[in-house]
Design a protein around this motif. Sequence first.
Motif, PDB file in Angstrom:
ATOM      1  N   ASN A 156       1.766 -12.264 -40.316  1.00 12.42           N
ATOM      2  CA  ASN A 156       1.238 -10.682 -40.185  1.00 12.42           C
ATOM      3  C   ASN A 156       0.827  -9.891 -39.099  1.00 12.42           C
ATOM      4  O   ASN A 156       0.650  -9.513 -39.011  1.00 12.42           O
ATOM      5  N   GLN A 159       3.031  -8.165 -36.374  1.00 14.21           N
ATOM      6  CA  GLN A 159       2.916  -6.984 -36.670  1.00 14.21           C
ATOM      7  C   GLN A 159       1.711  -6.034 -35.983  1.00 14.21           C
ATOM      8  O   GLN A 159       1.673  -4.679 -35.703  1.00 14.21           O
ATOM      9  N   ALA A 191       9.146  -7.970 -47.673  1.00 16.79           N
ATOM     10  CA  ALA A 191      10.254  -7.014 -47.431  1.00 16.79           C
ATOM     11  C   ALA A 191       9.133  -7.403 -46.370  1.00 16.79           C
ATOM     12  O   ALA A 191       9.149  -7.350 -45.863  1.00 16.79           O
ATOM     13  N   ALA A 195       9.365  -9.111 -42.427  1.00 17.18           N
ATOM     14  CA  ALA A 195       9.094  -8.080 -41.136  1.00 17.18           C
ATOM     15  C   ALA A 195       8.055  -8.409 -40.705  1.00 17.18           C
ATOM     16  O   ALA A 195       8.346  -8.493 -39.583  1.00 17.18           O
ATOM     17  N   LEU A 198       9.574 -11.447 -38.450  1.00 16.78           N
ATOM     18  CA  LEU A 198      10.930 -10.525 -37.179  1.00 16.78           C
ATOM     19  C   LEU A 198      10.070  -9.832 -36.486  1.00 16.78           C
ATOM     20  O   LEU A 198      10.452  -9.501 -35.282  1.00 16.78           O
ATOM     21  N   ALA A 199       8.319  -9.404 -36.061  1.00 20.12           N
ATOM     22  CA  ALA A 199       7.514  -8.881 -35.435  1.00 20.12           C
ATOM     23  C   ALA A 199       7.115  -9.812 -34.055  1.00 20.12           C
ATOM     24  O   ALA A 199       6.921 -10.015 -33.128  1.00 20.12           O
ATOM     25  N   LEU A 222      19.121  -8.378 -44.225  1.00 20.11           N
ATOM     26  CA  LEU A 222      19.590  -7.689 -43.503  1.00 20.11           C
ATOM     27  C   LEU A 222      20.724  -7.013 -43.151  1.00 20.11           C
ATOM     28  O   LEU A 222      21.005  -5.668 -42.709  1.00 20.11           O
ATOM     29  N   ASP A 240      17.696  -4.132 -34.869  1.00 19.74           N
ATOM     30  CA  ASP A 240      16.998  -2.772 -33.731  1.00 19.74           C
ATOM     31  C   ASP A 240      16.808  -2.852 -32.715  1.00 19.74           C
ATOM     32  O   ASP A 240      16.307  -2.852 -32.614  1.00 19.74           O
TER      33      ASP A 240
END
Length: 493
Positions: A156, A159, A191, A195, A198-199, A222, A240
Amino acid sequence: MPDQPTRRLITVSNRLPIVLRRAPDHPGGWRAEGGAGGLVSALTPVLRARGGEWIGWAGTVEEDAVDLDQTLAVLSAEIGFTLTPVALTADQRDKFYLGFSNEVIWPLFHDLQSRANFAPSYFAAYEEVNRRFAAVIARRADPDDLVWVHDYHLINTAQELRSLGVTSSLIFFLHIPFPPPDIFLKLPWRAPIFAGMLAYDLLGFLTARDRDNFIACAQQILASELVVESWDDLLILTVDGRQVRLGVFPIGIDAASFERAAATRETTDLTRQLRMAVDGQQIILGVDRLDYTKGIEQRLEAFRHALQRHPELRHRVTLVQIAVPSRTDIPEYRNLKQRIEGLVGEINGEFTHLGWVPIQYIYRSLPFTELLAHFRAADVALITPLKDGMNLVAKEYCAAHLDQQGVLILSEFAGAAAQLGAHALTVNPYDIDGVADAISEGCRMPLIERVARMAALRESVRTHDVFWWADSVLRAGALPVPGTLATTLDEGE
Ligand code: ADQ
């Protein structure tokens, strides 16, 4: 933006490449140890050449960490790049490192969800520590820097960096497997963890198996928002409107150093001593951190079975099992140690006869030269993890086997099987009969076949070494991605 070779590199890992111990008689009150290992030898020259820095936890808890700066400044000057510590409290270390990282992510990502402890308090500590790492990186990183974050402790961090406004290129490398969706989706924090991945700008996986599992998870999580395209050797996910690159980079070892160290007089003498000690028997070798993912219990059962099924092996082979103490603060690991020691005792009790003892068990970390001598002396390496990201021991065994006569028995669930499987004897570690038969086959393999297989294994290990690996990741991290991608996944793969 500067060219790829000149961009400064910031390496980030849970631990700094050194271990500090209190030593009142040393300047600053600390003594440094360590600095060995593939990652350190691969990244040290890169960091020195580009200018760079390594950020990580120094292994001491905050309450103890007085006077650390002076010690790290001296070490940084010696090592040739800056070592920057991230401070952790004892509670953070327990819940983030022992807890979320090693009792949740580690078992789950190795498909052993029944061993996971999904304690709710762990994830808050994981987020808190990732935020701490991000705060230190944000103070040190320039927009032109490449920031390369290693492993599952720091998923993480990107992010958190983005929310601090950091715009540097962010690479993440996962040194363990990535599980398939039916396992990953069991994670209560799936989740935010997904996420978090994906950052990053580039996600590096050890094998195509892991990358494809990640994509399968992305397709479930997704759904229609996801576009996957192939570009060069990479896959590009567009989520996105943001692009994330996915690459497969099988980590290697510093093969040339291994070969050199294996050839020294000291290693050669120790190898001879080990061979003399078993008096003409064949040596079967297991080397692992004492971890339930490494399949040590199943391996011992398979060895017992081999002695029952193939009685001609009795008095002719010795299994040397080296288990390196690991994560001893976690109860699961202490219980495993007891079970392994119980099994070794049982098997030796059952088969020891007229001075022949079937298993030698070593529970400690061996000095490097002794480890190399064990690799050289072993006729067969028995490397049977239940699941493993790569397994460097398999590669180290081949590099050290200078006479080219060793046999590698390798689990099909080790990442290394993708590269080495064709020339090893591959086994399903859960198949006790199959492993027992592979032990017998390995011990009986004709010399000409052993040499042909080992020559091919050594060539693969030499060509795809740790420098090739680091270079491939850094190139992929620095490539400019074209605006329009020509081939979609459906067309190209
Ligand atoms: P590990 O799970 O630690 O690594 P592995 O790749 O086998 O597993 O590396 C272990 C290292 O410890 C080897 O370099 C080995 O030489 C060293 N070692 C083992 N026994 C030793 C002993 N008795 N004395 C001294 N040193 C010893 C994680 C992942 C792997 C992945 C690596 C690198 O779990 O799948 O290959 O990271 O990405």
